[in-house]
Design an enzyme around this catalytic site. Structure first.
Site, PDB file in Angstrom:
ATOM      1  N   ASP A   1       0.817  -1.138  -0.001  1.00 42.92           N
ATOM      2  CA  ASP A   1      -0.072   0.020  -0.013  1.00 42.92           C
ATOM      3  C   ASP A   1       0.597   1.128   0.144  1.00 42.92           C
ATOM      4  O   ASP A   1       1.538   1.490   0.835  1.00 42.92           O
ATOM      5  CB  ASP A   1      -0.918  -0.094   1.363  1.00 42.92           C
ATOM      6  CG  ASP A   1      -1.752  -0.958   1.420  1.00 42.92           C
ATOM      7  OD1 ASP A   1      -2.396  -1.345   0.285  1.00 42.92           O
ATOM      8  OD2 ASP A   1      -2.124  -1.742   2.344  1.00 42.92           O
TER       9      ASP A   1
ATOM     10  N   LYS B   1      -0.742   5.050   7.733  1.00 40.60           N
ATOM     11  CA  LYS B   1       0.017   4.085   6.927  1.00 40.60           C
ATOM     12  C   LYS B   1       0.778   3.207   7.691  1.00 40.60           C
ATOM     13  O   LYS B   1       1.392   3.433   8.621  1.00 40.60           O
ATOM     14  CB  LYS B   1       0.810   5.284   5.985  1.00 40.60           C
ATOM     15  CG  LYS B   1      -0.038   6.031   5.208  1.00 40.60           C
ATOM     16  CD  LYS B   1       0.788   6.655   4.062  1.00 40.60           C
ATOM     17  CE  LYS B   1      -0.104   7.468   3.078  1.00 40.60           C
ATOM     18  NZ  LYS B   1       0.923   8.467   2.351  1.00 40.60           N
TER      19      LYS B   1
ATOM     20  N   LYS C   1       4.118  -3.328  12.261  1.00 41.95           N
ATOM     21  CA  LYS C   1       5.346  -2.127  11.965  1.00 41.95           C
ATOM     22  C   LYS C   1       5.282  -1.225  13.112  1.00 41.95           C
ATOM     23  O   LYS C   1       4.096  -0.802  13.493  1.00 41.95           O
ATOM     24  CB  LYS C   1       5.349  -1.704  10.732  1.00 41.95           C
ATOM     25  CG  LYS C   1       5.374  -2.964   9.380  1.00 41.95           C
ATOM     26  CD  LYS C   1       5.206  -2.074   8.138  1.00 41.95           C
ATOM     27  CE  LYS C   1       5.196  -3.178   7.291  1.00 41.95           C
ATOM     28  NZ  LYS C   1       4.546  -2.764   5.698  1.00 41.95           N
TER      29      LYS C   1
HETATM   30  C1  BG6 Z   1      -1.185  -1.423   5.546  1.00 44.68           C
HETATM   31  C2  BG6 Z   1      -1.883   0.157   5.328  1.00 44.68           C
HETATM   32  O1  BG6 Z   1      -0.480  -1.706   4.434  1.00 44.68           O
HETATM   33  O2  BG6 Z   1      -2.215  -2.284   5.638  1.00 44.68           O
HETATM   34  C3  BG6 Z   1      -2.553   0.562   6.508  1.00 44.68           C
HETATM   35  O3  BG6 Z   1      -0.952   1.047   5.293  1.00 44.68           O
HETATM   36  C4  BG6 Z   1      -3.888  -0.629   6.551  1.00 44.68           C
HETATM   37  O4  BG6 Z   1      -3.310   1.781   6.104  1.00 44.68           O
HETATM   38  C5  BG6 Z   1      -3.132  -2.238   6.962  1.00 44.68           C
HETATM   39  O5  BG6 Z   1      -4.490  -0.285   7.805  1.00 44.68           O
HETATM   40  C6  BG6 Z   1      -3.984  -3.141   7.194  1.00 44.68           C
HETATM   41  O6  BG6 Z   1      -4.905  -3.304   5.819  1.00 44.68           O
HETATM   42  P1  BG6 Z   1      -6.055  -4.237   5.909  1.00 44.68           P
HETATM   43  O7  BG6 Z   1      -6.183  -4.559   4.256  1.00 44.68           O
HETATM   44  O8  BG6 Z   1      -5.932  -5.688   6.348  1.00 44.68           O
HETATM   45  O9  BG6 Z   1      -7.159  -3.803   6.518  1.00 44.68           O
HETATM   46 MG    MG Z   2       2.541   1.377   2.999  1.00 48.43          MG
END
Ligand code: BG6
Ligand code: MG
Length: 219
Positions: free
Chosen positions: A10, A44, A144
């Site tokens: 992302d 993020k 992270k």
């Molecule tokens: C990360 C994003 O890659 O994934 C975050 O930067 C997000 O914003 C996290 O909350 C979890 O994502 P998901 O798709 O499991 O809700």
């Molecule tokens: Mg990212």
């Protein structure tokens, strides 16, 4: 010697931050408050439940654990409406030539994402086959800046962290890479990512050699 590159998904390969923002904002609005794109920066790299906790704090809202799970599910179903429509043309500029260059040079490629939707996204945009290792939010149990997601990836690729470059758009992700002993390249703005070995706005026009030269100068 750099033998592998591990990419966050992302904000590095695709701009899904805008879809996360739309879905989280809808949740906030339904709970009666709003937040800005600048606030969104703090989300993020943060897990789904971690993000929900932060957003609820911003809105001054207290929910029970079952209520939190139900809202997180709602947000995820809104988010998935966006990602399941994604097309390969949403891969960020410069990423495909860069990945093709790595492939041509036999540099191994891994994905290290906090997202439980990561596999669906890379399949949707046609990149699943390129990554020898995929560690997503379903496999990594620690968020992270814990380096777990990248350490698992390096182990799966059979590499030491010192042989890998991590590409990250989140401050916490850069921190995770550094905590694990990786080289870290930040994708975005130096004001958020100044702790990385190198910060680039995006992959446009950059070769692997350019990156190697820059990180070795700083290391
Ligand atoms: C990360 C994003 O890659 O994934 C975050 O930067 C997000 O914003 C996290 O909350 C979890 O994502 P998901 O798709 O499991 O809700
Ligand atoms: Mg990212």
């Amino acid at each position: 010697m750099i033998k592998a590159c591990i990419f966050d998904l992302d904000g590095v390969i695709v701009d899904t931050a805008k879809y996360h923002f739309l879905a989280w904002r809808r949740l906030a609005n339904e709970l009666g408050f709003d937040f800005s794109e600048e606030d969104n920066e703090q989300l993020k790299g943060v897990s789904r439940m971690g993000s929900l906790e932060l957003i609820l704090q911003w809105g001054g809202i207290r929910l029970s654990e079952p209520e939190k799970l139900a809202w997180a599910d709602k947000k995820n179903s809104w988010y998935r409406e966006y990602i399941l429509k994604m097309q390969p043309d949403e891969i960020l500029d410069g990423v495909l030539p860069f990945l093709a260059e790595l492939k041509g040079k036999d540099i191994q490629m891994g994905l290290g994402s906090a997202s439980k939707n990561a596999l669906d996204i890379i399949t949707q945009i046609g990149l699943r086959e390129l990554f020898e290792s995929v560690v997503d939010g379903a496999r990594a149990t620690k968020s992270k800046p814990d380096p777990q997601v990248f350490l698992l990836g390096a182990a799966e690729l059979g590499r030491q962290p010192s042989e890998c470059i991590v590409f990250e758009d989140a401050a916490k992700g850069v921190e995770a890479a550094l905590n694990g002993g990786f080289y870290a390249v930040g994708i975005g703005r130096a004001e958020h990512l100044g702790h990385a070995h190198l910060v680039i706005p995006d992959f446009k026009g950059l070769s692997f050699e350019d990156i190697l030269e820059a990180i070795h100068q700083k290391a």
